[in-house]
Write a protein that holds these residues in place. Structure first.
Motif, PDB file in Angstrom:
ATOM      1  N   LEU A 117     -25.935   7.903  16.794  1.00 52.46           N
ATOM      2  CA  LEU A 117     -24.880   7.736  15.788  1.00 52.46           C
ATOM      3  C   LEU A 117     -24.442   9.086  15.213  1.00 52.46           C
ATOM      4  O   LEU A 117     -23.245   9.349  15.066  1.00 52.46           O
ATOM      5  N   VAL A 118     -25.408   9.956  14.911  1.00 56.10           N
ATOM      6  CA  VAL A 118     -25.055  11.274  14.371  1.00 56.10           C
ATOM      7  C   VAL A 118     -24.196  12.034  15.384  1.00 56.10           C
ATOM      8  O   VAL A 118     -23.198  12.670  15.020  1.00 56.10           O
ATOM      9  N   ARG A 119     -24.533  11.921  16.662  1.00 54.92           N
ATOM     10  CA  ARG A 119     -23.713  12.592  17.681  1.00 54.92           C
ATOM     11  C   ARG A 119     -22.277  12.067  17.667  1.00 54.92           C
ATOM     12  O   ARG A 119     -21.323  12.830  17.757  1.00 54.92           O
ATOM     13  N   TRP A 120     -22.155  10.760  17.571  1.00 55.52           N
ATOM     14  CA  TRP A 120     -20.812  10.179  17.604  1.00 55.52           C
ATOM     15  C   TRP A 120     -20.021  10.568  16.357  1.00 55.52           C
ATOM     16  O   TRP A 120     -18.844  10.940  16.432  1.00 55.52           O
ATOM     17  N   LEU A 121     -20.670  10.548  15.188  1.00 52.90           N
ATOM     18  CA  LEU A 121     -19.986  10.960  13.962  1.00 52.90           C
ATOM     19  C   LEU A 121     -19.564  12.424  14.060  1.00 52.90           C
ATOM     20  O   LEU A 121     -18.448  12.796  13.685  1.00 52.90           O
ATOM     21  N   GLU A 122     -20.456  13.251  14.582  1.00 54.95           N
ATOM     22  CA  GLU A 122     -20.129  14.681  14.706  1.00 54.95           C
ATOM     23  C   GLU A 122     -18.998  14.910  15.700  1.00 54.95           C
ATOM     24  O   GLU A 122     -18.137  15.771  15.487  1.00 54.95           O
ATOM     25  N   ALA A 123     -19.021  14.148  16.786  1.00 56.14           N
ATOM     26  CA  ALA A 123     -17.955  14.309  17.787  1.00 56.14           C
ATOM     27  C   ALA A 123     -16.607  14.008  17.149  1.00 56.14           C
ATOM     28  O   ALA A 123     -15.631  14.737  17.361  1.00 56.14           O
ATOM     29  N   GLN A 124     -16.555  12.942  16.340  1.00 54.56           N
ATOM     30  CA  GLN A 124     -15.281  12.591  15.692  1.00 54.56           C
ATOM     31  C   GLN A 124     -14.833  13.689  14.729  1.00 54.56           C
ATOM     32  O   GLN A 124     -13.656  14.048  14.683  1.00 54.56           O
ATOM     33  N   GLN A 125     -15.808  14.227  13.968  1.00 55.03           N
ATOM     34  CA  GLN A 125     -15.460  15.328  13.049  1.00 55.03           C
ATOM     35  C   GLN A 125     -14.953  16.541  13.821  1.00 55.03           C
ATOM     36  O   GLN A 125     -14.025  17.220  13.384  1.00 55.03           O
ATOM     37  N   SER A 126     -15.585  16.816  14.962  1.00 54.86           N
ATOM     38  CA  SER A 126     -15.191  17.994  15.744  1.00 54.86           C
ATOM     39  C   SER A 126     -13.775  17.845  16.286  1.00 54.86           C
ATOM     40  O   SER A 126     -13.017  18.813  16.320  1.00 54.86           O
ATOM     41  N   ILE A 127     -13.435  16.638  16.718  1.00 50.16           N
ATOM     42  CA  ILE A 127     -12.068  16.417  17.237  1.00 50.16           C
ATOM     43  C   ILE A 127     -11.043  16.695  16.132  1.00 50.16           C
ATOM     44  O   ILE A 127     -10.059  17.414  16.337  1.00 50.16           O
TER      45      ILE A 127
END
Lengths: 506, 258
Positions: A401-411
């Motif tokens: 989940l943290v990876r997915w949240l971070e990926a969205q923030q990075s985009i």
């Protein structure tokens, strides 16, 4: 108490003379107090100097954004270990013992971590079976005894296309009582090669400390060199570096989310993410020609710029890839069989994460809110903030989940920064390194905190260069995550951390 | 379930058609085979050789020679050249059967030819490889892994990365061969049934790469096992790796792009 430490900040250099040398007892007491109060041990290392073997400790104070440096000098080949009071020091002290042949007396688990010979001739803490240097993988493994206990050994060469390492499981039936991780197979001798540098191959070595973290490590190195030479990279370069660091995070998080799906037998997300990861790598390649960002980050700025058309193309592609990624990843949490396998698997407690000093995704998944981009911002992150993503349970699900949240923030971040690129040059040529300085540089790589620290000598050459990859802190987290798990969950747990072998082995 | 099916339809079929169809688009800044116009070199100029991180460039009376086995395909020489005499082209075909064949500039690249008839008969339609990372930084490994994704689909050529040396026809080695991996590489090689082949992928596995001066490594796979195919790059682009593999098993026989 305060005078034991000299405060500095991320990406700054200070004269070495400003760091006081204190007695060992005072050094130990000060570290114990500060770490108990919440400071993190970002680096702890030795350096052979004119007054003997010096020990440096760098404490990260995340609330104050300071990096506090302390120094002591060892008079003897043994000293009382810090680890019983400060477990965060455990891996650093094993490294110190291996590199300089000094014994941290009372260390609960003193074994080699990379299996190379001592850097100081004639002073070895361990010898190999024939009295020579230690032999990789030959060590005193922890063993559980009992009639129904069995041992499983895996590696160094693994079944997939992955780097080598040795894993020793103590099992009772399917249940893992204990996992011991023994590395060092990838040791190339990078820290020692840096002495007297920078050399012509140094930057390429920094780009390949961990090849999947080229931008993260090259950036930490370049910030160090810029601090030591008093160079200010242009604003445009800072933006491009931040964009590249987030693209690196996106590629790796995407690959990991796909691989996690693969490890629970959910093939659609595995297949989609395998391809989408490549799409992110290709975005990095559109910046600099290399899918891994080789050649982009240079001391003083970046080696490439983007023109208006290239920027528009990058934005357009990013939007399309982001849509594919969302579709691929959201399937994970819409599929009960995936969630059932992710939840409560490989949990690490928040207390362990704090006391053992875990960093990055592994720490944030336990609710430990640390992120260099927030706590010790440098470059673009000083001006444009990025929210920190955390979860609570410290299990595979939380790490995913943290990876997915971070990926969205990075985009979002890359999109915004591409739209706000300042004008100007991308490179300021750095001058020579200043003599007798110490510099500390942190970046938040996709795995977590990367720390580089450098000391220059009287001629402005590198006297000692310390590299701490996030995996150095986090390999022990994987060992803890396996306790009480079924051994068949090892691949899933391992992938949920996805740590670096070469970044650890150096 | 319906969500999975709908997403599957939306993501579509994306396996490339290369080598029957066009090669996938390479980025504009892709650095492939270097081209050298020695006629433009100013007399006595050493700029390119001086900046090369691995000493891959030699300037001799015969001209400028680049050792692709040591080249990291970084942009430094191209940038340093005052005359634009050395440039990286978009040509991704880089593999060679011999170490000598990778020296370009004075001589052209000796592009990899196929295995001999007997081995081609054995491996041409089914090649199982065991991967050994011997100090690799995980970039070569990552781009070998990419070949297994749906976009590249290595399996359509009968090539597969397998989980045991006993199941393998050969090794695909990455990394400079660290001292601590030397024995493991020897043992893995010994465990592959004969006849067997070895493929060295990336600058480290060919020459030690950026670590060529480090004392804890052995300068590449050939230090420890006999090598049949060298695939340059840091890391090689997936298409460079696939091109090399297909040439080795005789599935790409022409000089040109298919």
């Amino acid at each position: 108490m305060r005078d034991v430490f000299t405060s500095t900040r991320n990406g700054l250099a200070i004269p070495r003379s400003r760091v006081a040398t204190v007695e060992l007892a005072e050094f130990r007491a000060a570290l114990r107090t500060r770490i108990a109060a919440g400071a993190r041990l970002a680096a702890f290392f030795g350096s052979e100097e004119s007054d003997g073997l010096a020990l440096y400790a760098i404490l990260a104070e995340d609330q104050e954004s300071t990096l506090d440096v302390a120094r002591t000098c060892l008079a003897e080949s043994s000293y009382p270990s810090l680890t019983p009071d400060c477990p965060q020091a455990h891996w650093f002290e094993r490294e110190l013992a291996e590199q300089y042949g000094v014994t941290p007396a009372g260390h609960p688990w003193l074994k080699p971590i990379r299996f190379h010979d001592s850097w100081r001739e004639g002073s070895r803490v361990w010898s190999g079976p024939d009295g020579g240097p230690p032999v990789v993988g030959v060590t005193d493994f922890f063993q559980v005894e009992g009639e129904e206990v069995h041992e499983v050994a895996v590696g160094p060469v693994h079944a997939g296309v992955i780097e080598p390492g040795h894993f020793r499981f103590q099992c009772h039936g399917e249940e893992v009582y204990h996992l011991e991780i023994s590395l060092g197979y990838q040791h190339r001798g990078i820290e020692r090669a840096l002495c007297g540098g920078p050399h012509r191959s140094t930057l390429s070595q920094m780009e390949t400390i961990a090849g999947d973290t080229t931008i993260g490590h090259a950036l930490a190195y370049c910030q160090t060199i810029e601090a030591l030479s008093g160079t200010k990279p242009p604003a445009r370069a800072q933006f491009l570096r931040g964009i590249a660091l987030e693209l690196e995070r996106l590629a790796n998080h995407t690959g990991d989310l796909g691989a996690l799906a693969g490890d629970v037998g959910y093939l659609p997300t595995l297949s989609f993410c395998g391809r989408i990861r490549g799409d992110f790598l290709n975005l990095t390649a559109s910046l600099c020609g290399s899918r891994f960002g080789r050649g982009l980050v240079r001391p003083g700025g970046t080696g490439f710029d983007l023109d208006g058309r290239e920027k528009e193309e990058l934005l357009e592609k990013l939007t399309a890839v982001a849509r594919d990624l969302r579709g691929a990843v959201e399937l994970l949490w819409a599929t009960p069989s995936v969630v059932a396998r992710f939840e409560n698997t490989g949990a690490v407690s928040r207390e362990d994460a704090r006391s053992l000093g875990f960093v990055g995704v592994a720490a944030r998944a336990c609710g430990v809110e640390i992120d260099v981009r927030q706590d010790h911002p440098s470059g673009i992150y000083q001006f444009a903030h990025i929210p920190v993503a955390t979860s609570f349970y410290g299990d595979v699900n939380s790490r995913a989940l943290v990876r997915w949240l971070e990926a969205q923030q990075s985009i979002t971040y890359v999109t915004e920064q591409l739209g706000a690129l300042p004008q100007g040059a991308v490179l300021t040529k750095p001058g020579p390194l200043l003599p007798d300085r110490i510099a500390v540089s942190l970046t938040e790589g996709w795995r977590g905190e990367i720390c580089h620290a450098a000391l220059t000598d009287a001629d402005g050459r590198i006297a000692r260069y310390k590299i701490v990859d996030p995996s150095f802190h986090n390999w022990f987290a994987l060992a803890l995550a396996l306790r009480g798990q079924e051994i068949s969950d090892f691949p899933l747990c391992n992938k949920s951390f996805n740590l670096s072998y070469c970044g650890h082995d150096l | 379930m319906i969500k999975t099916i709908l997403e599957r339809i939306r993501q579509g079929h994306r396996t490339m058609t290369w080598p029957d169809g066009p090669a996938p688009a390479l980025p504009a800044r892709f650095r492939g085979l270097p081209t050298i116009e020695a006629g433009r070199c100013p007399s006595g100029c050493q700029e390119c050789a001086a900046v090369c991180p691995t000493g891959a460039i030699q300037t001799t009376a015969a001209g400028v020679e680049v050792d692709l086995g040591a080249c990291l395909f970084c942009p430094e020489c191209e940038r340093a050249c005052p005359e634009g005499a050395i440039r990286f082209s978009h040509d991704y075909r880089l593999a060679s059967r011999t170490r000598e064949g990778l020296r370009v500039g004075v001589h052209p690249l000796a592009l990899a030819g196929a295995l001999d008839e007997k081995l081609k008969r054995l491996f041409g339609r089914s090649l199982k490889l065991r991967q050994v990372s011997a100090g690799g930084c995980n970039a070569c490994e990552a781009d070998i892994n990419v070949l297994g994704t749906v976009g590249w689909d290595l399996g359509r050529f009968g090539i597969q990365i397998v989980a045991s040396p006993r199941h393998a026809d050969g090794l695909i080695v990455t990394g400079p061969v660290t001292e601590n991996m030397r024995l493991a590489l020897e043992k893995t090689y010994a465990a592959v049934p004969a006849p067997k082949i070895v493929i060295a992928t990336g600058a480290c596995a060919i020459s030690g790469g950026p670590f060529f001066e480090c004392t804890e490594q052995h300068g590449g796979a050939a230090s420890t096992v006999p090598v049949d195919l060298f695939i340059p790059g840091c890391p090689p682009h997936p298409i460079t790796i696939l091109d090399g593999l297909l040439r080795l098993i005789g599935r790409l026989e022409t000089e040109g792009r298919l």
